[in-house]
Scaffold this active site. Structure first.
Site: not given
Ligand code: MOS
Length: 754
Positions: A638-639, A648, A715
């Site tokens: 869920r965003i 991001q 990430e």
């Molecule tokens: Mo991210 S490399 O876990 O800040």
């Protein structure tokens, strides 16, 4: 399409609540603070990368204008080592406290510290410190051969087997496979370049140490400093109100911080130390260089038979960082025979560290590139090859995925991109006089929770305060915390106050591993539930309360109102009225949630998934290649805030363009210095390199992780993108580049050059 639980604030695109203070310059970052009598410290950087300090002459520097002290090993005072303890505490990558010995292990290692009344005077004094060295040749060799390490090595997160994962008999399965691929992929050292430089202000008050630092983990920093200065944790307070990005470089403490604290201790004054950009390249972490051999064996129809991923990465003489390139390999594809191993090679470089998507980002670049090459070899569409090898369960752990919708990512991505129009022949697709290259790749990133505590206050003016000692590293955590509190209490966002970035608050999670959001959800929800329970008790027991004769169990809370169950919120009383009637400023509830990260026997395999489709344009006449179009689809649970979430992913794709074409840290073989240690020579993708980015979220809640179903999205956007870009480069130019970044020189051999 995904099921949808009705929520009023969660899932709505919300502009950052901290946006106005940031754009107006009111937000105070660590180096913005000022204190009476504050002094400025500038480190002296070693100009060799391997050897010993022979002599350190401070006489001239000490006599200079405004200088208070020149510190070195003899006069800095005791700084102890810190060790990692329970629950991710006490972690630092450079495992030697500053000035512990006279050995220089990397270029730029701090060998002395000048402290003066102004920054300029401190800088002049640092430059005047005269250091002579006994110098050895530095080893910054880029070709990596694994050193003889034991089978189990110590890493930042504990012992780790070098045989990372194994099933079946990968070697003989590979030997007898009808179709084989055996290639090595190289990713360079890269340096995080958050625009905000690392900085510390250290203030002592008796045996109390207060630190202003741009940290991605204030509680870990507190634990490290408590150990280094022999203090109880309660005596150290770390404050991080705003962070101008980190990308992992601010996750674990670096040596400048204890140096500033030690100098402040010796001088009895607040000390500020701000790194230069050059110093951040030398002594504040970087992504390890990796060399990854991938062997795939397959049937002619494209079914994987064997997968071997053997990788080596470089590291410093000091750190135990593990660049886990094999993080996603064991579960990403269905394959009966698999082996993942790693090795390490020590170099005279600063400590390596987590950098956005550590491990999995270079790892997936290699394995996804290999899949793309295999698809070409088999003359199978790369999407089709992935669909053929989609696993039903996590075959390494033998458990189901909590929520995996990678095939739907491919479907949506292919549709939005127009993938069905792809002609696989190299150089065959043209538009407006340009050659087009199309490529794609999938990606994954771990989903887990760190331990988290939070508290929520309901106050007599109708406002709510939510407090959690986590950090907002620019990712939107202030806004997420406000949304969570608003969702539970029914007050509008502008009536929610958020407190974070301070070890005097309830212990919050690291801002790392894309785990902060998933971690704080259950803690904040439990805290809000507990505050509401206290409120109902007060409503039922306060003399003169409209609910005086009721039991707390008969009462309900919704949209900021207390009411009798069955009556509905329209006949409710605002919580502020009830608090005022009870003469209470506020009620508080606390909540906590446990860490799931590192659980060796999980019931479910939890990850986010996604894919990128990329178009590059190629002008063979002038050897010019550009990313022209990117479609990204993410299955990240869920965003909570689609606006911040999109930011991001877009930011990660921009970084991915840099990873594919530009970013690399080069070490001078003569003196071991990172030689492109500035923003003019370390090239990153800028607006001119970035096309329109098309980002989509699937939005399937992952309820195994928390009640909202939110995973992390900081990430994953960087995973896979470089493999998609290099595949597109091959499709356009016919050149297969297996060492990042792709350079123009690599493409001059293109058969498509006319
Ligand atoms: Mo991210 S490399 O876990 O800040």
């Amino acid at each position: 399409m995904p099921e949808s639980t009705q929520m009023s604030v969660i899932g709505k695109a919300q502009p950052r609540i901290d946006g106005p203070v940031k754009v107006s310059g009111v937000a105070q970052y660590a180096s913005d603070f000022h204190f009476p009598g504050m002094l400025y410290a500038v480190p002296v950087e070693a100009t060799i990368a391997n050897g010993k300090i022979r002599q350190l002459d401070t006489a001239a520097a000490e006599k200079m204008l405004g200088v208070r002290a020149i510190f070195h090993r003899e006069n800095i005072g005791k700084i102890f080592r810190s060790v990692a303890g329970e629950g991710l505490e006490g972690i630092c990558e450079e495992r030697r406290p500053p000035f512990e010995d006279d050995v220089v292990r990397y270029y730029g290692q701090y060998v002395a510290l000048a402290v003066a009344d102004t920054f300029e005077n401190a800088k002049a004094a640092a430059d005047a410190v005269c250091v002579t060295y006994a110098k050895d040749k530095p080893n910054v060799e880029t070709d990596l051969t694994a050193e003889d390490d034991p089978e189990v090595v110590l890493t930042t997160f504990g012992p780790f087997h070098r045989l990372q994962s194994q099933r079946g008999d990968p070697e003989s399965a590979f030997a007898s496979a009808p179709v084989k691929l055996d290639q090595t992929y190289v990713t360079p050292a890269e340096t995080h370049n958050p625009i905000e430089l690392q900085a510390t202000i250290a203030i002592w008050d008796g045996s109390m140490l207060t630190i202003y630092e741009e940290s991605q983990g204030v509680f870990n920093l507190r634990s490290v400093l408590a150990q280094m200065f022999g203090l109880p944790k309660e005596n150290v307070r770390v404050i991080t109100k705003f962070v101008g990005s980190g990308f992992g470089s601010k996750l674990w403490p670096w040596t400048h911080c204890p140096l500033a604290a030690a100098a402040a201790r010796q001088l009895g004054k607040p000390v500020k130390l701000v790194l230069s950009r050059k110093m951040t390249f030398q002594s504040a972490g970087h992504r390890a260089r990796t060399q990854q051999r991938v062997r795939l064996g397959a049937t002619p129809e494209g079914k994987l038979i064997s997968l071997q991923h053997d990788y080596v990465y470089h590291r410093s003489m000091l750190d135990i960082h593990h660049e886990d390139c094999g993080e996603a390999t064991p579960f990403h594809y269905s394959v009966p025979n698999l082996r993942v191993t790693f090795g390490r090679a020590r170099r005279n470089v600063g400590a390596t560290a987590d950098m956005r998507g550590p491990g999995a980002v270079p790892g997936l670049y290699a394995t996804e590139s290999a899949m793309n090459e295999l698809a070409d070899q088999l003359k199978i569409d790369p999407v089709r090859l992935r669909v053929l090898n989609e696993p039903k369960i996590d075959e390494s752990l033998g458990v189901p995925f909590s929520s995996r919708h990678l095939l739907e990512c491919f479907e949506l991505g292919a549709e939005k991109f127009g993938w069905s129009k792809r002609d696989p022949e190299v150089g065959s697709m043209k538009r407006d006089g340009l050659t087009l290259g199309w490529g794609m790749a999938g990606c994954a990133w771990i989903a887990a929770r760190f331990a988290a505590e939070a508290n929520v206050q309901l106050r007599d003016d109708g406002t709510v305060r939510v407090a959690c000692g986590t950090q907002d590293i620019g990712t939107g955590t202030y806004t997420i915390l406000a949304q969570l509190a608003a969702e539970k209490t029914g007050v509008p966002l502008d009536k929610v106050e958020v407190a974070l970035g301070d070890t005097s608050l309830p212990e919050g999670p690291l801002s790392g591993g894309s785990m902060a959001t998933a971690s704080i959800v259950p803690a904040v929800f439990a805290a809000a539930d507990n505050a509401i329970a206290s409120l109902l008790m007060i409503a039922a027991t306060t003399p003169g309360s409209p609910f005086e004769k009721r039991k707390p169990d008969d009462l309900a809370f919704e949209a900021g109102q207390v009411f009798v169950k069955g009556d509905g919120a329209s006949r409710g009383v605002p919580f502020a009225d009830l608090l005022r009637r009870a003469n209470l400023r506020l009620v508080t509830g606390s909540g906590k949630s446990e860490m799931t990260f590192g659980n060796p026997k999980p019931k479910f395999s939890m990850h986010s998934f996604g894919c990128h489709f990329v178009e590059v344009t190629w002008q063979p006449e002038i050897a010019r290649i550009r990313v022209n179009r990117v479609v990204t689809v993410m299955d990240a649970g869920r965003i909570i805030n689609p606006l911040a979430g999109r930011n991001q992913i877009e930011g990660a794709v921009v970084m991915g363009i840099g990873m594919a074409f530009l970013e690399h840290t080069s070490y001078d073989p003569q003196n071991g210095a990172p030689i492109n240690s500035n923003l003019a020579d370390y090239i990153m993708a800028v607006n001119a390199d970035v096309p329109k980015l098309d980002v989509h979220f699937l939005d399937y809640p992952d309820k195994e992780l928390n009640e909202v179903g939110a995973r992390g999205i900081g990430e994953i956007g960087l995973a896979g993108i470089a493999a998609a870009i290099t595949a597109a480069v091959h499709h356009a130019t016919g050149v297969r580049v297996r060492e990042l970044p792709v350079k123009i020189e690599d493409l001059l051999t293109s058969s498509v050059l006319s």
